[in-house]
Motif scaffolding. Structure first.
Motif, PDB file in Angstrom:
ATOM      1  N   GLN A  94       0.824  -1.207   0.000  1.00  0.00           N
ATOM      2  CA  GLN A  94       0.000   0.000   0.000  1.00  0.00           C
ATOM      3  C   GLN A  94       0.860   1.259   0.000  1.00  0.00           C
ATOM      4  O   GLN A  94       0.555   2.237  -0.700  1.00  0.00           O
ATOM      5  CB  GLN A  94      -0.932  -0.024   1.213  1.00  0.00           C
ATOM      6  N   LEU A  95       1.950   1.233   0.755  1.00  0.00           N
ATOM      7  CA  LEU A  95       2.823   2.408   0.823  1.00  0.00           C
ATOM      8  C   LEU A  95       3.433   2.732  -0.535  1.00  0.00           C
ATOM      9  O   LEU A  95       3.422   3.894  -0.967  1.00  0.00           O
ATOM     10  CB  LEU A  95       3.918   2.191   1.871  1.00  0.00           C
ATOM     11  N   VAL A  96       3.978   1.717  -1.221  1.00  0.00           N
ATOM     12  CA  VAL A  96       4.635   2.005  -2.493  1.00  0.00           C
ATOM     13  C   VAL A  96       3.619   2.460  -3.539  1.00  0.00           C
ATOM     14  O   VAL A  96       3.935   3.296  -4.403  1.00  0.00           O
ATOM     15  CB  VAL A  96       5.463   0.803  -2.989  1.00  0.00           C
ATOM     16  N   ALA A  97       2.396   1.931  -3.467  1.00  0.00           N
ATOM     17  CA  ALA A  97       1.361   2.386  -4.391  1.00  0.00           C
ATOM     18  C   ALA A  97       1.000   3.842  -4.111  1.00  0.00           C
ATOM     19  O   ALA A  97       0.803   4.633  -5.049  1.00  0.00           O
ATOM     20  CB  ALA A  97       0.123   1.495  -4.292  1.00  0.00           C
ATOM     21  N   GLU A  98       0.902   4.214  -2.835  1.00  0.00           N
ATOM     22  CA  GLU A  98       0.630   5.601  -2.473  1.00  0.00           C
ATOM     23  C   GLU A  98       1.706   6.535  -2.999  1.00  0.00           C
ATOM     24  O   GLU A  98       1.431   7.709  -3.304  1.00  0.00           O
ATOM     25  CB  GLU A  98       0.533   5.751  -0.952  1.00  0.00           C
ATOM     26  N   GLU A  99       2.932   6.039  -3.127  1.00  0.00           N
ATOM     27  CA  GLU A  99       4.044   6.852  -3.609  1.00  0.00           C
ATOM     28  C   GLU A  99       4.243   6.752  -5.117  1.00  0.00           C
ATOM     29  O   GLU A  99       5.293   7.146  -5.634  1.00  0.00           O
ATOM     30  CB  GLU A  99       5.332   6.461  -2.872  1.00  0.00           C
ATOM     31  N   GLY A 100       3.242   6.251  -5.826  1.00  0.00           N
ATOM     32  CA  GLY A 100       3.288   6.265  -7.283  1.00  0.00           C
ATOM     33  C   GLY A 100       4.147   5.204  -7.920  1.00  0.00           C
ATOM     34  O   GLY A 100       4.613   5.379  -9.054  1.00  0.00           O
ATOM     35  N   CYS A 101       4.340   4.090  -7.228  1.00  0.00           N
ATOM     36  CA  CYS A 101       5.159   3.003  -7.772  1.00  0.00           C
ATOM     37  C   CYS A 101       4.284   1.882  -8.318  1.00  0.00           C
ATOM     38  O   CYS A 101       3.192   1.622  -7.822  1.00  0.00           O
ATOM     39  CB  CYS A 101       6.053   2.404  -6.686  1.00  0.00           C
ATOM     40  N   ASN A 102       4.824   1.198  -9.332  1.00  0.00           N
ATOM     41  CA  ASN A 102       4.321  -0.114  -9.691  1.00  0.00           C
ATOM     42  C   ASN A 102       4.921  -1.125  -8.710  1.00  0.00           C
ATOM     43  O   ASN A 102       5.719  -0.759  -7.853  1.00  0.00           O
ATOM     44  CB  ASN A 102       4.701  -0.471 -11.121  1.00  0.00           C
ATOM     45  N   LEU A 103       4.555  -2.393  -8.863  1.00  0.00           N
ATOM     46  CA  LEU A 103       5.038  -3.421  -7.939  1.00  0.00           C
ATOM     47  C   LEU A 103       5.433  -4.663  -8.716  1.00  0.00           C
ATOM     48  O   LEU A 103       4.659  -5.174  -9.528  1.00  0.00           O
ATOM     49  CB  LEU A 103       3.960  -3.777  -6.915  1.00  0.00           C
ATOM     50  N   ASP A 104       6.650  -5.137  -8.454  1.00  0.00           N
ATOM     51  CA  ASP A 104       7.106  -6.408  -9.011  1.00  0.00           C
ATOM     52  C   ASP A 104       6.883  -7.506  -7.998  1.00  0.00           C
ATOM     53  O   ASP A 104       7.290  -7.375  -6.833  1.00  0.00           O
ATOM     54  CB  ASP A 104       8.601  -6.351  -9.348  1.00  0.00           C
ATOM     55  N   VAL A 105       6.268  -8.593  -8.438  1.00  0.00           N
ATOM     56  CA  VAL A 105       6.088  -9.764  -7.583  1.00  0.00           C
ATOM     57  C   VAL A 105       6.740 -10.962  -8.260  1.00  0.00           C
ATOM     58  O   VAL A 105       6.889 -10.983  -9.484  1.00  0.00           O
ATOM     59  CB  VAL A 105       4.599 -10.050  -7.299  1.00  0.00           C
ATOM     60  N   VAL A 106       7.127 -11.955  -7.458  1.00  0.00           N
ATOM     61  CA  VAL A 106       7.846 -13.101  -8.016  1.00  0.00           C
ATOM     62  C   VAL A 106       7.197 -14.428  -7.665  1.00  0.00           C
ATOM     63  O   VAL A 106       7.794 -15.487  -7.865  1.00  0.00           O
ATOM     64  CB  VAL A 106       9.325 -13.113  -7.553  1.00  0.00           C
ATOM     65  N   SER A 107       5.962 -14.381  -7.164  1.00  0.00           N
ATOM     66  CA  SER A 107       5.283 -15.623  -6.807  1.00  0.00           C
ATOM     67  C   SER A 107       3.794 -15.358  -6.687  1.00  0.00           C
ATOM     68  O   SER A 107       3.349 -14.203  -6.587  1.00  0.00           O
ATOM     69  CB  SER A 107       5.810 -16.161  -5.471  1.00  0.00           C
ATOM     70  N   GLY A 108       3.027 -16.443  -6.639  1.00  0.00           N
ATOM     71  CA  GLY A 108       1.609 -16.314  -6.394  1.00  0.00           C
ATOM     72  C   GLY A 108       1.326 -15.716  -5.028  1.00  0.00           C
ATOM     73  O   GLY A 108       0.368 -14.959  -4.854  1.00  0.00           O
ATOM     74  N   GLY A 109       2.167 -16.021  -4.050  1.00  0.00           N
ATOM     75  CA  GLY A 109       1.984 -15.483  -2.711  1.00  0.00           C
ATOM     76  C   GLY A 109       2.170 -13.978  -2.671  1.00  0.00           C
ATOM     77  O   GLY A 109       1.399 -13.255  -2.014  1.00  0.00           O
ATOM     78  N   GLU A 110       3.196 -13.478  -3.357  1.00  0.00           N
ATOM     79  CA  GLU A 110       3.384 -12.030  -3.408  1.00  0.00           C
ATOM     80  C   GLU A 110       2.261 -11.368  -4.197  1.00  0.00           C
ATOM     81  O   GLU A 110       1.803 -10.271  -3.839  1.00  0.00           O
ATOM     82  CB  GLU A 110       4.745 -11.697  -4.017  1.00  0.00           C
TER      83      GLU A 110
END
Length: 453
Positions: A94-110
């Motif tokens: 939530q924090l990185v999204a609030e700061e205008g970032c995309n998000l990289d995930v590397v698993s189904g859990g992430e």
């Protein structure tokens, strides 16, 4: 509490605090306690227990803004995607999204964590060298922004999933550009001998482009390379860009509508005085300058630049608090001080000899007086957090603060010796918020099932 008050209090006692070790909102109070985000760390330890991960929320946000500001000052089109593997929780997403970032995930859990956090799926990118069919299905049906495809088998699997769901999926092809970053071999990923990506030198990457060109369900928007981690300068990045521009040009010649060059993450941080990373701003300016040079020289439009910082955002903002227990002195050999955590919450020393600095949080203004090896409580000789740490004479019950533990610490925590995982708190403006609850012994056995009955 102001920095002036901190320094004044230390000066009056004739002891200069180890200020060079402090980052972000850290400061030393007049009573000699370490404060983070306006919170007394000794009170945090008493309230939430130890081991305890403490994140400086303001520093997290400030570091992300440094990336944004650096790119914006160049005028280049860009995206910053936080690499969730460094530290992934609902609050962090939530924090990185609030700061205008995309998000990289590397698993189904992430991915599940990010979606549970309420992130727009279009902001999420899925990485991984061995994505399962279930993970690809989850990514496609969730409508995430892009899949970074790592190999030919995955290309076929994703094509089948996308066609079955009648979706067109945006992808980037991850390539191994043959660039060796000057870092530990376990965190080097861009060299030819790597489990990641399509090999450029053997023509695998170009063959992958041809296969994508004939796919009706996969839309290749760009190329991706990640050369390693804990990198201190731009030489590896600029070398990768220089090598990848030719492949990018050939992709355009095949009719692919590429618009993105993702150069990954790996920006290094300071753990000890041995580390001297270039400032983020200088690295971004050099990277953008190289991109412009190599693309315009070939008469190509400069693509959108994507980067994936993880450690550089989470690492310096995290501090781990431990309670000191027993000691063992071996005259002429080594002195050990034991803590109530260890390789279960920080396996990085055991994995690749990572180094840290520490101080006593309840006596933070005191200068070191001796050399101690900080050992964990696991039944393992290799359970060490810091070898040869400079510390004051520690007493039973003191609070040890290990600095720059925000990245790849909680995310790699284990249940070895059936130890529960620590809590995580975010601190800001004198307030602490628990963002990951402490596990209990009952949590450790929650998934166990009896032999009979």
């Amino acid at each position: 509490m102001t920095r002036e008050r901190v320094e004044s209090a230390a000066y009056e006692t004739g002891v200069q605090p180890p200020a060079a070790r402090l980052t972000g909102t850290m400061e030393i109070g007049p009573e000699g306690h370490l404060y983070i985000g306006g919170c007394d760390t000794t009170r945090l330890a008493a309230t939430y227990g130890t081991p305890l991960f403490v994140y400086d929320e303001l520093l997290l946000r400030q570091t992300i803004r440094r990336f944004h500001n650096a790119f914006q000052s160049t005028g280049a089109p860009y995206r910053v995607a936080y690499a969730g593997k460094a530290f992934c929780s609902i609050a962090m997403c939530q924090l990185v999204a609030e700061e205008g970032c995309n998000l990289d995930v590397v698993s189904g859990g992430e991915l599940y964590t990010a979606l549970t956090a309420g992130l727009d799926p279009a902001l999420i990118h899925l990485h991984g060298n061995n994505k399962t069919a279930e993970e690809l299905e989850y990514a496609v049906t969730s409508g995430i922004g892009a899949v970074i495809v790592d190999n030919f088998i995955e290309l076929e699997m994703l094509q089948e999933v996308a066609a079955r769901h009648q979706r067109t999926v945006d992808i980037l092809l991850r390539v191994a550009p043959g660039v060796e970053a000057h870092t530990h071999e376990y965190i080097s990923t861009g060299q030819q001998d790597s489990k990641f990506g399509f090999d450029m030198e053997l023509g695998q990457a170009e063959e992958a482009l041809r296969r994508v060109q004939s796919s009706a369900s996969l839309h290749c928007i760009g190329l991706h390379a990640h050369i390693g981690s804990q990198i201190f300068d731009t030489q590896g990045f600029t070398a990768a860009i220089t090598r990848m521009v030719g492949l990018y040009e050939r992709a355009l010649a095949l009719g692919l509508s590429l618009s993105v060059l993702n150069i990954g993450g790996g920006y290094g941080i300071r753990y000890t005085d041995e580390d001297d990373p270039e400032p983020i701003e200088r690295q971004i300016h050099e990277i953008v300058g190289t991109m412009r040079d190599v693309f315009t020289t070939r008469g190509l439009a400069v693509p959108e630049i994507w980067v994936e910082p993880g450690r550089s955002i989470a690492g310096p903002a995290g501090t781990t608090l431990y309670r000191i227990g027993t000691q063992k002195r071996i005259p002429g050999v080594r002195n050990y001080v034991a803590i109530d955590g260890g390789m279960t919450d920080n396996p990085r020393y055991a994995l690749y000899g990572a180094k840290y600095e520490a101080l006593l949080a309840n006596r933070a203004a005191e200068e070191p007086s001796g050399v101690w090896t900080v050992a964990g409580k696991c039944c393992e000789s290799g359970d060490v957090v810091i070898r040869d740490a400079m510390l004051p004479e520690a007493a039973y019950g003191d609070i040890l603060a290990v600095l720059s533990t925000g990245a790849y610490n909680y995310s790699m925590a284990s249940h070895y010796n059936r130890l529960p995982k620590p809590a995580v708190v975010f601190v800001r403006d004198g307030e602490a918020r628990v963002v990951v609850a402490r596990e209990t012994w009952a949590d450790v056995v929650r998934m166990d099932r009896p032999l009979r009955g």
